[in-house]
Design a protein around this motif. Sequence first.
Motif, PDB file in Angstrom:
ATOM      1  N   PHE A 103       0.835  -1.203   0.000  1.00  0.00           N
ATOM      2  CA  PHE A 103       0.000   0.000   0.000  1.00  0.00           C
ATOM      3  C   PHE A 103       0.871   1.255   0.000  1.00  0.00           C
ATOM      4  CE2 PHE A 103      -3.027  -3.131   1.559  1.00  0.00           C
ATOM      5  CZ  PHE A 103      -4.183  -2.773   0.887  1.00  0.00           C
ATOM      6  N   ASP A 104       0.382   2.280  -0.691  1.00  0.00           N
ATOM      7  CA  ASP A 104       1.154   3.514  -0.834  1.00  0.00           C
ATOM      8  C   ASP A 104       1.434   4.201   0.492  1.00  0.00           C
ATOM      9  OD1 ASP A 104       1.011   3.167  -3.574  1.00  0.00           O
ATOM     10  OD2 ASP A 104      -0.611   4.626  -3.862  1.00  0.00           O
ATOM     11  N   MET A 105       0.396   4.296   1.312  1.00  0.00           N
ATOM     12  CA  MET A 105       0.477   5.127   2.509  1.00  0.00           C
ATOM     13  C   MET A 105      -0.193   4.415   3.684  1.00  0.00           C
ATOM     14  SD  MET A 105      -0.660   8.794   0.808  1.00  0.00           S
ATOM     15  CE  MET A 105      -0.051   9.821   2.135  1.00  0.00           C
ATOM     16  N   ALA A 106       0.153   4.866   4.885  1.00  0.00           N
ATOM     17  CA  ALA A 106      -0.466   4.347   6.099  1.00  0.00           C
ATOM     18  C   ALA A 106      -0.691   5.490   7.073  1.00  0.00           C
ATOM     19  CB  ALA A 106       0.396   3.267   6.739  1.00  0.00           C
ATOM     20  N   LEU A 107      -1.709   5.351   7.886  1.00  0.00           N
ATOM     21  CA  LEU A 107      -1.990   6.320   8.941  1.00  0.00           C
ATOM     22  C   LEU A 107      -2.126   5.552  10.247  1.00  0.00           C
ATOM     23  CD1 LEU A 107      -2.632   9.034  10.118  1.00  0.00           C
ATOM     24  CD2 LEU A 107      -4.906   8.938   9.102  1.00  0.00           C
ATOM     25  N   PRO A 108      -1.106   5.585  11.113  1.00  0.00           N
ATOM     26  CA  PRO A 108      -1.167   4.848  12.375  1.00  0.00           C
ATOM     27  C   PRO A 108      -2.082   5.532  13.385  1.00  0.00           C
ATOM     28  CG  PRO A 108       1.105   5.281  11.710  1.00  0.00           C
ATOM     29  CD  PRO A 108       0.221   6.172  10.903  1.00  0.00           C
ATOM     30  N   MET A 109      -2.839   4.711  14.097  1.00  0.00           N
ATOM     31  CA  MET A 109      -3.674   5.196  15.184  1.00  0.00           C
ATOM     32  C   MET A 109      -3.403   4.310  16.403  1.00  0.00           C
ATOM     33  SD  MET A 109      -5.018   7.758  13.653  1.00  0.00           S
ATOM     34  CE  MET A 109      -6.329   8.341  14.705  1.00  0.00           C
ATOM     35  N   ASN A 110      -4.374   4.186  17.306  1.00  0.00           N
ATOM     36  CA  ASN A 110      -4.156   3.429  18.535  1.00  0.00           C
ATOM     37  C   ASN A 110      -5.033   2.177  18.584  1.00  0.00           C
ATOM     38  OD1 ASN A 110      -2.336   5.523  19.825  1.00  0.00           O
ATOM     39  ND2 ASN A 110      -4.177   6.734  19.489  1.00  0.00           N
ATOM     40  N   SER A 111      -6.300   2.342  18.870  1.00  0.00           N
ATOM     41  CA  SER A 111      -7.192   1.187  18.959  1.00  0.00           C
ATOM     42  C   SER A 111      -7.737   0.799  17.590  1.00  0.00           C
ATOM     43  CB  SER A 111      -8.366   1.505  19.891  1.00  0.00           C
ATOM     44  OG  SER A 111      -9.226   2.459  19.278  1.00  0.00           O
ATOM     45  N   GLY A 112      -8.283  -0.401  17.514  1.00  0.00           N
ATOM     46  CA  GLY A 112      -8.917  -0.829  16.282  1.00  0.00           C
ATOM     47  C   GLY A 112     -10.101   0.035  15.916  1.00  0.00           C
ATOM     48  N   ALA A 113     -10.929   0.353  16.907  1.00  0.00           N
ATOM     49  CA  ALA A 113     -12.098   1.190  16.636  1.00  0.00           C
ATOM     50  C   ALA A 113     -11.684   2.551  16.096  1.00  0.00           C
ATOM     51  CB  ALA A 113     -12.932   1.360  17.906  1.00  0.00           C
ATOM     52  N   GLU A 114     -10.583   3.084  16.605  1.00  0.00           N
ATOM     53  CA  GLU A 114     -10.098   4.378  16.131  1.00  0.00           C
ATOM     54  C   GLU A 114      -9.645   4.277  14.672  1.00  0.00           C
ATOM     55  OE1 GLU A 114      -7.108   7.919  17.761  1.00  0.00           O
ATOM     56  OE2 GLU A 114      -6.852   5.859  18.449  1.00  0.00           O
ATOM     57  N   ALA A 115      -9.054   3.146  14.322  1.00  0.00           N
ATOM     58  CA  ALA A 115      -8.651   2.952  12.926  1.00  0.00           C
ATOM     59  C   ALA A 115      -9.868   2.819  12.020  1.00  0.00           C
ATOM     60  CB  ALA A 115      -7.763   1.713  12.809  1.00  0.00           C
ATOM     61  N   VAL A 116     -10.908   2.138  12.500  1.00  0.00           N
ATOM     62  CA  VAL A 116     -12.140   2.026  11.706  1.00  0.00           C
ATOM     63  C   VAL A 116     -12.742   3.408  11.480  1.00  0.00           C
ATOM     64  CG1 VAL A 116     -14.508   1.146  11.683  1.00  0.00           C
ATOM     65  CG2 VAL A 116     -12.633  -0.340  12.418  1.00  0.00           C
ATOM     66  N   GLU A 117     -12.809   4.216  12.526  1.00  0.00           N
ATOM     67  CA  GLU A 117     -13.326   5.579  12.380  1.00  0.00           C
ATOM     68  C   GLU A 117     -12.492   6.369  11.366  1.00  0.00           C
ATOM     69  OE1 GLU A 117     -15.870   7.214  13.564  1.00  0.00           O
ATOM     70  OE2 GLU A 117     -16.652   5.998  15.214  1.00  0.00           O
ATOM     71  N   THR A 118     -11.189   6.171  11.405  1.00  0.00           N
ATOM     72  CA  THR A 118     -10.304   6.844  10.454  1.00  0.00           C
ATOM     73  C   THR A 118     -10.637   6.439   9.028  1.00  0.00           C
ATOM     74  OG1 THR A 118      -8.534   6.943  12.111  1.00  0.00           O
ATOM     75  CG2 THR A 118      -7.888   7.173   9.798  1.00  0.00           C
ATOM     76  N   ALA A 119     -10.848   5.143   8.808  1.00  0.00           N
ATOM     77  CA  ALA A 119     -11.187   4.650   7.477  1.00  0.00           C
ATOM     78  C   ALA A 119     -12.532   5.197   7.009  1.00  0.00           C
ATOM     79  CB  ALA A 119     -11.202   3.123   7.475  1.00  0.00           C
ATOM     80  N   LEU A 120     -13.496   5.283   7.908  1.00  0.00           N
ATOM     81  CA  LEU A 120     -14.808   5.824   7.551  1.00  0.00           C
ATOM     82  C   LEU A 120     -14.690   7.284   7.129  1.00  0.00           C
ATOM     83  CD1 LEU A 120     -17.013   4.334  10.435  1.00  0.00           C
ATOM     84  CD2 LEU A 120     -16.761   3.464   8.095  1.00  0.00           C
ATOM     85  N   LYS A 121     -13.904   8.056   7.879  1.00  0.00           N
ATOM     86  CA  LYS A 121     -13.721   9.458   7.528  1.00  0.00           C
ATOM     87  C   LYS A 121     -13.016   9.608   6.189  1.00  0.00           C
ATOM     88  CE  LYS A 121     -12.539  12.460  10.714  1.00  0.00           C
ATOM     89  NZ  LYS A 121     -11.825  13.107  11.858  1.00  0.00           N
ATOM     90  N   ALA A 122     -11.982   8.794   5.972  1.00  0.00           N
ATOM     91  CA  ALA A 122     -11.257   8.865   4.702  1.00  0.00           C
ATOM     92  C   ALA A 122     -12.169   8.512   3.539  1.00  0.00           C
ATOM     93  CB  ALA A 122     -10.055   7.926   4.735  1.00  0.00           C
ATOM     94  N   ALA A 123     -12.997   7.473   3.717  1.00  0.00           N
ATOM     95  CA  ALA A 123     -13.889   7.042   2.636  1.00  0.00           C
ATOM     96  C   ALA A 123     -14.921   8.106   2.309  1.00  0.00           C
ATOM     97  CB  ALA A 123     -14.578   5.735   3.027  1.00  0.00           C
ATOM     98  N   ARG A 124     -15.485   8.713   3.322  1.00  0.00           N
ATOM     99  CA  ARG A 124     -16.496   9.751   3.072  1.00  0.00           C
ATOM    100  C   ARG A 124     -15.862  10.961   2.381  1.00  0.00           C
ATOM    101  NH1 ARG A 124     -20.528  10.124   8.347  1.00  0.00           N
ATOM    102  NH2 ARG A 124     -21.930   8.422   7.717  1.00  0.00           N
ATOM    103  N   LYS A 125     -14.699  11.365   2.844  1.00  0.00           N
ATOM    104  CA  LYS A 125     -14.072  12.527   2.220  1.00  0.00           C
ATOM    105  C   LYS A 125     -13.639  12.206   0.796  1.00  0.00           C
ATOM    106  CE  LYS A 125     -11.426  16.573   3.228  1.00  0.00           C
ATOM    107  NZ  LYS A 125     -10.970  17.442   4.314  1.00  0.00           N
ATOM    108  N   TRP A 126     -13.155  10.984   0.573  1.00  0.00           N
ATOM    109  CA  TRP A 126     -12.819  10.564  -0.786  1.00  0.00           C
ATOM    110  C   TRP A 126     -14.075  10.582  -1.653  1.00  0.00           C
ATOM    111  CZ3 TRP A 126     -14.856   6.491  -3.566  1.00  0.00           C
ATOM    112  CH2 TRP A 126     -14.224   6.197  -4.780  1.00  0.00           C
ATOM    113  N   GLY A 127     -15.185  10.104  -1.106  1.00  0.00           N
ATOM    114  CA  GLY A 127     -16.425  10.088  -1.869  1.00  0.00           C
ATOM    115  C   GLY A 127     -16.855  11.470  -2.321  1.00  0.00           C
ATOM    116  N   GLU A 128     -16.665  12.438  -1.451  1.00  0.00           N
ATOM    117  CA  GLU A 128     -17.080  13.801  -1.786  1.00  0.00           C
ATOM    118  C   GLU A 128     -16.046  14.508  -2.664  1.00  0.00           C
ATOM    119  OE1 GLU A 128     -17.745  17.916   0.705  1.00  0.00           O
ATOM    120  OE2 GLU A 128     -18.751  16.105   1.469  1.00  0.00           O
TER     121      GLU A 128
END
Length: 404
Positions: A103-128
């Motif tokens: 994968f080109d890039m990574a964004l480290p976080m802490n908990s799994g739930a926090e990473a899921v939230e990060t992915a949701l935000k990235a997907a929504r912003k990518w969508g828009e």
Amino acid sequence: MQLTSQYSAANDLIALEEKYGAHNYHPLDVVIESAQGAWVTDVEGRRYLDFLAAYSAVNQGHCHPAILRAMMEQAGKVALTSRAFRNTQLPLLLRDLHDLTGFDMALPMNSGAEAVETALKAARKWGEKVKGIAKDRAEIIVGANNFHGRTISIVGFSTEPQYRDGFGPFSAGFRNVPFGDVEALRNAITPNTCAFLVEPIQGEAGIILPPAGYLREVASICRENNVLLILDEIQSGLGRTGKLFAYMHDQIAPDVLIIGKALSGGFYPVSAVLSSREVLGVFQPGDHGSTFGGNPLACAVARAALRVVVDEDLPTRSAELGAHALAKLKQIRSPHVVDVRGLGLWLAIELNVPARPFCEQIRDRGVLCKETHEKVIRIAPPLTISPGDLDWGLEKITQVIEQI
């Protein structure tokens, strides 16, 4: 408080936890004091074989010496800088993740739930911003019976009533489809769909495997509709299913990959979202962040944890030992067994009666496993477990199930 003996220490510690702690867990009454490899020891000196591996957080085994050394070495230098400054370990972890996964890039976080939230935000912003979905209209499809964490937005799209009870109102923009049903996914996609978030194998639901070829068809549908495929491999990743990642069984690659748990070998909360430059590139300074995400201690631990997975070839161990364990468990003869399933060292015994009494008796014979969804015994030992220890634990489980 004066503890008079090890035995009273266990009872007193349990009493303290019950008195002063929120009752959001129902643990087995084993007070663990130390652990090494696949074994844990309680405060009374009794040893137990760990068949849960902290929900796959310790794939590398408890207190792996190489990860411990990396943690101690880094802790003596600097543990936290925040992302306000740069540190020596974050760039190296980002490079290691790229080299390992592509994968080109990574964004480290802490908990799994926090990473899921990060992915949701990235997907929504990518969508828009990239796909061109109208402002605040981006939708994400999820699989029924999912488990992606415990935040408000995540439990809001859960189909488990208890996870939602009392926590509303919930975030809009999520749609559920039956897990394993490709036509349901195809029919649910609209021009506003930006992503499909799914576990390759549903862990908390009871180690539920989709039909053969499901992920391959899902990837094709998402590609045809310009929809991001987001795979949550927090539990299934880093060797648990017999491949480095579960999606590799279907020979596909997701657009976004979420990892955690074993990313630190159990020493420290570390998670990450991996994706292309197009997706993670939507984040600009100030869009998203975490004080502890990407800290040097976490990154040093994660780098060592990844090296153990690769150097000790844990995916191959999981594949071989898992196939052996599955065959053994399928030999259990009991009117209570409904199904035995799994992939790699991630197995489930589904019963037609509550599973907790079985887990309690299995504990009394020296093996720790845990029920999920009331009637499923989940089995997921560290991937470093020896064949002899694995057989010993499987024999204890077989004895209990066949004798009850």
